[in-house]
Design a protein around this motif. Structure first.
Motif, PDB file in Angstrom:
ATOM      1  N   ALA A 298      19.273  36.126  38.778  1.00 18.23           N
ATOM      2  CA  ALA A 298      17.999  35.435  38.568  1.00 18.23           C
ATOM      3  C   ALA A 298      17.913  34.816  37.180  1.00 18.23           C
ATOM      4  O   ALA A 298      17.299  33.758  37.000  1.00 18.23           O
ATOM      5  CB  ALA A 298      16.836  36.403  38.778  1.00 18.23           C
ATOM      6  N   ALA A 299      18.522  35.467  36.185  1.00 15.37           N
ATOM      7  CA  ALA A 299      18.490  34.980  34.804  1.00 15.37           C
ATOM      8  C   ALA A 299      19.887  35.126  34.214  1.00 15.37           C
ATOM      9  O   ALA A 299      20.179  36.113  33.535  1.00 15.37           O
ATOM     10  CB  ALA A 299      17.469  35.765  33.986  1.00 15.37           C
ATOM     11  N   PRO A 300      20.792  34.188  34.491  1.00 17.19           N
ATOM     12  CA  PRO A 300      22.178  34.304  34.043  1.00 17.19           C
ATOM     13  C   PRO A 300      22.290  34.379  32.521  1.00 17.19           C
ATOM     14  O   PRO A 300      21.453  33.840  31.790  1.00 17.19           O
ATOM     15  CB  PRO A 300      22.836  33.019  34.569  1.00 17.19           C
ATOM     16  N   GLU A 301      23.338  35.057  32.080  1.00 16.85           N
ATOM     17  CA  GLU A 301      23.579  35.176  30.646  1.00 16.85           C
ATOM     18  C   GLU A 301      24.025  33.831  30.081  1.00 16.85           C
ATOM     19  O   GLU A 301      24.720  33.064  30.736  1.00 16.85           O
ATOM     20  CB  GLU A 301      24.671  36.221  30.399  1.00 16.85           C
ATOM     21  N   ALA A 302      23.638  33.561  28.845  1.00 12.86           N
ATOM     22  CA  ALA A 302      23.950  32.271  28.221  1.00 12.86           C
ATOM     23  C   ALA A 302      25.450  32.070  28.048  1.00 12.86           C
ATOM     24  O   ALA A 302      25.961  30.961  28.137  1.00 12.86           O
ATOM     25  CB  ALA A 302      23.253  32.176  26.871  1.00 12.86           C
TER      26      ALA A 302
ATOM     27  N   ALA B 154       9.627  33.273  42.910  1.00 13.61           N
ATOM     28  CA  ALA B 154       9.491  32.846  44.306  1.00 13.61           C
ATOM     29  C   ALA B 154       8.832  31.475  44.395  1.00 13.61           C
ATOM     30  O   ALA B 154       7.896  31.167  43.662  1.00 13.61           O
ATOM     31  CB  ALA B 154       8.686  33.867  45.098  1.00 13.61           C
ATOM     32  N   ARG B 155       9.344  30.653  45.302  1.00 14.38           N
ATOM     33  CA  ARG B 155       8.806  29.322  45.564  1.00 14.38           C
ATOM     34  C   ARG B 155       8.592  29.171  47.061  1.00 14.38           C
ATOM     35  O   ARG B 155       9.213  29.862  47.856  1.00 14.38           O
ATOM     36  CB  ARG B 155       9.778  28.242  45.086  1.00 14.38           C
ATOM     37  N   PRO B 156       7.701  28.252  47.459  1.00  8.40           N
ATOM     38  CA  PRO B 156       7.537  28.018  48.904  1.00  8.40           C
ATOM     39  C   PRO B 156       8.873  27.617  49.520  1.00  8.40           C
ATOM     40  O   PRO B 156       9.681  26.933  48.868  1.00  8.40           O
ATOM     41  CB  PRO B 156       6.525  26.860  48.966  1.00  8.40           C
ATOM     42  N   PRO B 157       9.138  28.033  50.760  1.00  8.28           N
ATOM     43  CA  PRO B 157      10.419  27.688  51.386  1.00  8.28           C
ATOM     44  C   PRO B 157      10.571  26.182  51.551  1.00  8.28           C
ATOM     45  O   PRO B 157       9.614  25.472  51.889  1.00  8.28           O
ATOM     46  CB  PRO B 157      10.343  28.394  52.747  1.00  8.28           C
ATOM     47  N   VAL B 158      11.776  25.693  51.263  1.00 11.59           N
ATOM     48  CA  VAL B 158      12.077  24.269  51.423  1.00 11.59           C
ATOM     49  C   VAL B 158      12.600  24.057  52.841  1.00 11.59           C
ATOM     50  O   VAL B 158      13.680  24.540  53.198  1.00 11.59           O
ATOM     51  CB  VAL B 158      13.126  23.810  50.389  1.00 11.59           C
ATOM     52  N   GLN B 159      11.831  23.351  53.647  1.00  3.97           N
ATOM     53  CA  GLN B 159      12.212  23.126  55.035  1.00  3.97           C
ATOM     54  C   GLN B 159      12.809  21.731  55.197  1.00  3.97           C
ATOM     55  O   GLN B 159      12.390  20.775  54.542  1.00  3.97           O
ATOM     56  CB  GLN B 159      11.002  23.286  55.954  1.00  3.97           C
ATOM     57  N   LYS B 160      13.780  21.634  56.085  1.00  2.00           N
ATOM     58  CA  LYS B 160      14.377  20.347  56.371  1.00  2.00           C
ATOM     59  C   LYS B 160      13.410  19.486  57.175  1.00  2.00           C
ATOM     60  O   LYS B 160      12.596  19.976  57.946  1.00  2.00           O
ATOM     61  CB  LYS B 160      15.685  20.531  57.149  1.00  2.00           C
ATOM     62  N   GLU B 161      13.515  18.192  56.963  1.00  5.58           N
ATOM     63  CA  GLU B 161      12.635  17.249  57.661  1.00  5.58           C
ATOM     64  C   GLU B 161      12.953  17.247  59.153  1.00  5.58           C
ATOM     65  O   GLU B 161      14.119  17.328  59.557  1.00  5.58           O
ATOM     66  CB  GLU B 161      12.850  15.846  57.088  1.00  5.58           C
TER      67      GLU B 161
ATOM     68  N   ALA C  11      20.770  29.662  37.756  1.00 10.68           N
ATOM     69  CA  ALA C  11      19.953  30.722  38.347  1.00 10.68           C
ATOM     70  C   ALA C  11      19.871  30.535  39.857  1.00 10.68           C
ATOM     71  O   ALA C  11      19.725  29.414  40.353  1.00 10.68           O
ATOM     72  CB  ALA C  11      18.555  30.703  37.735  1.00 10.68           C
ATOM     73  N   LEU C  12      19.965  31.632  40.582  1.00 10.84           N
ATOM     74  CA  LEU C  12      19.908  31.571  42.037  1.00 10.84           C
ATOM     75  C   LEU C  12      18.474  31.698  42.521  1.00 10.84           C
ATOM     76  O   LEU C  12      17.635  32.322  41.869  1.00 10.84           O
ATOM     77  CB  LEU C  12      20.762  32.695  42.637  1.00 10.84           C
ATOM     78  N   SER C  13      18.215  31.120  43.688  1.00 12.64           N
ATOM     79  CA  SER C  13      16.889  31.225  44.283  1.00 12.64           C
ATOM     80  C   SER C  13      16.661  32.642  44.788  1.00 12.64           C
ATOM     81  O   SER C  13      17.606  33.419  44.975  1.00 12.64           O
ATOM     82  CB  SER C  13      16.736  30.229  45.426  1.00 12.64           C
ATOM     83  N   VAL C  14      15.406  32.982  45.028  1.00 14.30           N
ATOM     84  CA  VAL C  14      15.068  34.313  45.521  1.00 14.30           C
ATOM     85  C   VAL C  14      15.729  34.561  46.874  1.00 14.30           C
ATOM     86  O   VAL C  14      16.269  35.648  47.124  1.00 14.30           O
ATOM     87  CB  VAL C  14      13.538  34.478  45.623  1.00 14.30           C
ATOM     88  N   SER C  15      15.720  33.570  47.752  1.00 13.59           N
ATOM     89  CA  SER C  15      16.319  33.755  49.079  1.00 13.59           C
ATOM     90  C   SER C  15      17.819  33.990  48.984  1.00 13.59           C
ATOM     91  O   SER C  15      18.380  34.795  49.743  1.00 13.59           O
ATOM     92  CB  SER C  15      16.029  32.539  49.962  1.00 13.59           C
TER      93      SER C  15
ATOM     94  N   ALA D 121      11.377  43.024  43.299  1.00 11.45           N
ATOM     95  CA  ALA D 121       9.954  42.688  43.384  1.00 11.45           C
ATOM     96  C   ALA D 121       9.536  41.812  42.208  1.00 11.45           C
ATOM     97  O   ALA D 121       8.756  40.855  42.359  1.00 11.45           O
ATOM     98  CB  ALA D 121       9.116  43.961  43.430  1.00 11.45           C
ATOM     99  N   GLY D 122      10.052  42.128  41.027  1.00 13.43           N
ATOM    100  CA  GLY D 122       9.742  41.310  39.857  1.00 13.43           C
ATOM    101  C   GLY D 122      10.317  39.913  39.961  1.00 13.43           C
ATOM    102  O   GLY D 122       9.684  38.928  39.558  1.00 13.43           O
ATOM    103  N   ILE D 123      11.527  39.806  40.506  1.00 15.18           N
ATOM    104  CA  ILE D 123      12.148  38.490  40.704  1.00 15.18           C
ATOM    105  C   ILE D 123      11.324  37.657  41.677  1.00 15.18           C
ATOM    106  O   ILE D 123      11.073  36.464  41.459  1.00 15.18           O
ATOM    107  CB  ILE D 123      13.596  38.660  41.211  1.00 15.18           C
TER     108      ILE D 123
END
Length: 381
Positions: A112-116, A168-175, A125-129, A161-163
Motif C-alpha cells: 500500500a505504501a512502497p518504500e522509497a 479504498a476507492r469506488p470500483p472502476v467498472q468497464k463500460e 502503490a497497489l490498489s486495495v482490491s 482495515a486501515g488500508i
C-alpha cells in the motif's frame, strides 16, 4: 630451484541463504510460471505405502484433478502473488515458512505504501482490491503447503482495515457495450473468414452475456476435447449453450434476432459453414492467408483485443482520447452490455448470466435503473 607452491586454503564462498521454496537465481516470472503448473498439487504417495507404478499414475491423476479445482487464470494470478511475496521476503532475509502474520502485515503495508528505496518495479502503490487478491493468493499457497493462515489475526486484519479506510476507492467498472454499439462494431468487420469468426464472437458473447473465457472454451459438440468448457446445440428457434462457469454448469438460450445481419445464431452458422467446423473448438485461429480455420483453440485475449479494436473503428466514445477509450472497454463490456440493455425482468438476466444473487446482477446493469423510481417526488417534494 623453484619452490613448490603450497596449495592455498581457499574458503568456499558461503551460499546464499534460502528463505523460501524458490532459488534466488530464478526470476519472479519463472517462479510464477512454474508455480502455476505445480504449486497446487502437493500430492504424493503416503509415506506408509510403498511406491508403485499404479500409485504413481494415481498421483498424476489426482494432481490433474487438483489443477481443475480453480480456474487457470486464478492459478496464474495466485502464482504471481506468491512469487512477489517470496521475493519480497528474500530481499529482507525473512523466512517464508511457516507463515508469520506479523510478516504478512508488513508485506501488505509495503504494497500500500512502497518504500522509497525499493526497486522501480515495486514503487507503485497497489490498489486495495489488488492487495486483497494478493492476500488471498498467499493464503491459498500456504494451504497447499499444509499451513493455515489466519487472516483475522490482528497483525493482518487491522493493517488491512486501515488500508481500506485510507486508500479504498469506488470500483472502476468497464463500460457496457450497448445495442447500438454492438451494431456499429460488427459493421466494421469484413466478410472474409476472419470477419465471419469475429462477428460471431461479438454477437454470441453479447447475446449470451458470456465471459471471454467462456466464449473461447466452447466446443461444437459435447466431449469433443479434454479442455472443453461447454458446447452448443443449434435449433430452429435459436441456440442453447451448455457452459461450465464459475458457479457450475448452466444452460444459456440465445434466440434468433429480428434481423439476419445482427442475429447471433445466423452469424454462428455462417462461421461454422465457411470454416467447415463440425468437431472440436468452436472458435479457432485462422491461417495467415485467411482461407482456412486451424485446429488450435483461440485465446481469450483475442476477445479483449477484438472488442477494443472494433470500439476504436466504430468511433464509440470518440470524444475521449484513444488511450482512455481503450481503457474503458474489455471482455466484460459484452456481459455488462446485455445486462444493461435487455429490458426484461431482473430475474431473467440473473439466470442468463449465472449469478447467484440479484445484487451481483445489479452491478452489471450500468445506470439501467437510475431515476426509474423518483423517491423525491414520491415523498412529496
Amino acid at each position: 630451484m623453484k619452490q613448490k607452491r603450497q596449495p592455498q586454503n581457499r574458503q568456499k564462498p558461503p551460499s546464499k541463504p534460502f528463505y523460501g521454496p524458490f532459488p534466488d537465481a530464478r526470476s519472479e516470472s519463472d517462479v510464477a510460471s512454474d508455480e502455476a503448473k505445480h504449486a497446487p498439487h502437493q500430492i504424493a504417495v503416503p509415506a506408509a505405502l510403498a511406491g508403485s507404478g499404479a500409485l504413481d499414475r494415481l498421483v498424476e491423476t489426482a494432481r490433474d484433478y487438483a489443477r481443475q479445482a480453480t480456474a487457470e487464470n486464478t492459478n496464474t494470478a495466485y502464482a504471481k502473488d506468491w512469487a512477489h511475496y517470496t521475493s519480497w521476503c528474500r530481499r529482507r532475509g525473512a523466512n517464508v515458512l511457516p507463515p508469520s502474520p506479523e510478516l504478512i502485515g508488513l508485506y501488505i503495508a509495503s504494497c500500500a505504501a512502497p518504500e522509497a528505496k525499493a526497486p522501480a518495479r515495486s514503487t507503485r502503490a497497489l490498489s486495495v482490491s489488488t492487495i486483497e487478491r494478493r492476500l488471498s493468493g498467499i493464503a491459498w499457497h500456504y494451504q497447499q503447503r499444509g499451513f493455515a493462515l489466519d487472516r483475522k489475526d490482528r497483525h493482518i486484519a487491522t493493517v488491512l482495515a486501515g488500508i481500506r479506510r485510507k486508500h479504498a476507492r469506488p470500483p472502476v467498472q468497464k463500460e457496457a457495450v450497448l445495442a447500438e454499439d454492438i451494431r456499429a462494431m460488427i459493421a466494421t468487420l469484413p466478410f472474409d473468414l476472419r470477419g465471419l469468426r469475429d462477428r460471431a464472437i461479438l454477437l454470441i458473447g453479447y447475446a449470451g452475456g458470456l465471459r471471454r473465457s467462456e466464449i473461447v472454451s466452447l466446443d461444437h459438440g459435447k466431449d469433443d476435447t479434454l479442455d472443453s468448457g461447454g458446447w452448443i446445440e443449434i435449433e430452429d428457434d435459436g441456440a442453447v449453450l451448455f457452459l461450465r462457469g464459475k458457479t457450475g454448469w448452466r444452460e444459456v438460450e440465445i434466440g434468433r434476432g429480428s434481423a439476419e445481419h445482427t442475429c447471433p445464431v445466423h452469424a454462428l452458422e455462417q462461421w461454422l459453414h465457411y470454416a467447415k467446423i463440425d468437431f472440436g473448438p468452436l472458435f479457432r485461429r485462422i491461417s495467415r492467408d485467411n482461407k482456412r480455420a486451424l485446429q488450435a483453440r483461440l485465446s481469450d485475449k483475442h476477445v479483449a483485443r477484438l472488442i477494443k479494436q472494433t470500439v476504436l473503428d466504430a468511433g464509440i466514445r470518440s470524444e475521449l482520447p484513444e488511450t482512455e477509450r481503450l481503457a474503458l472497454f474489455s471482455g466484460h463490456s459484452l456481459r455488462a452490455g446485455l445486462a444493461s440493455s435487455a429490458e426484461v425482468d431482473e430475474r431473467y438476466i440473473q439466470k442468463h448470466l449465472g449469478h447467484a444473487s440479484a445484487e451481483m446482477t445489479r452491478r452489471y446493469q450500468r445506470r439501467r435503473d437510475r431515476f426509474r423510481v423518483n423517491l423525491t417526488k414520491a415523498a412529496g417534494l
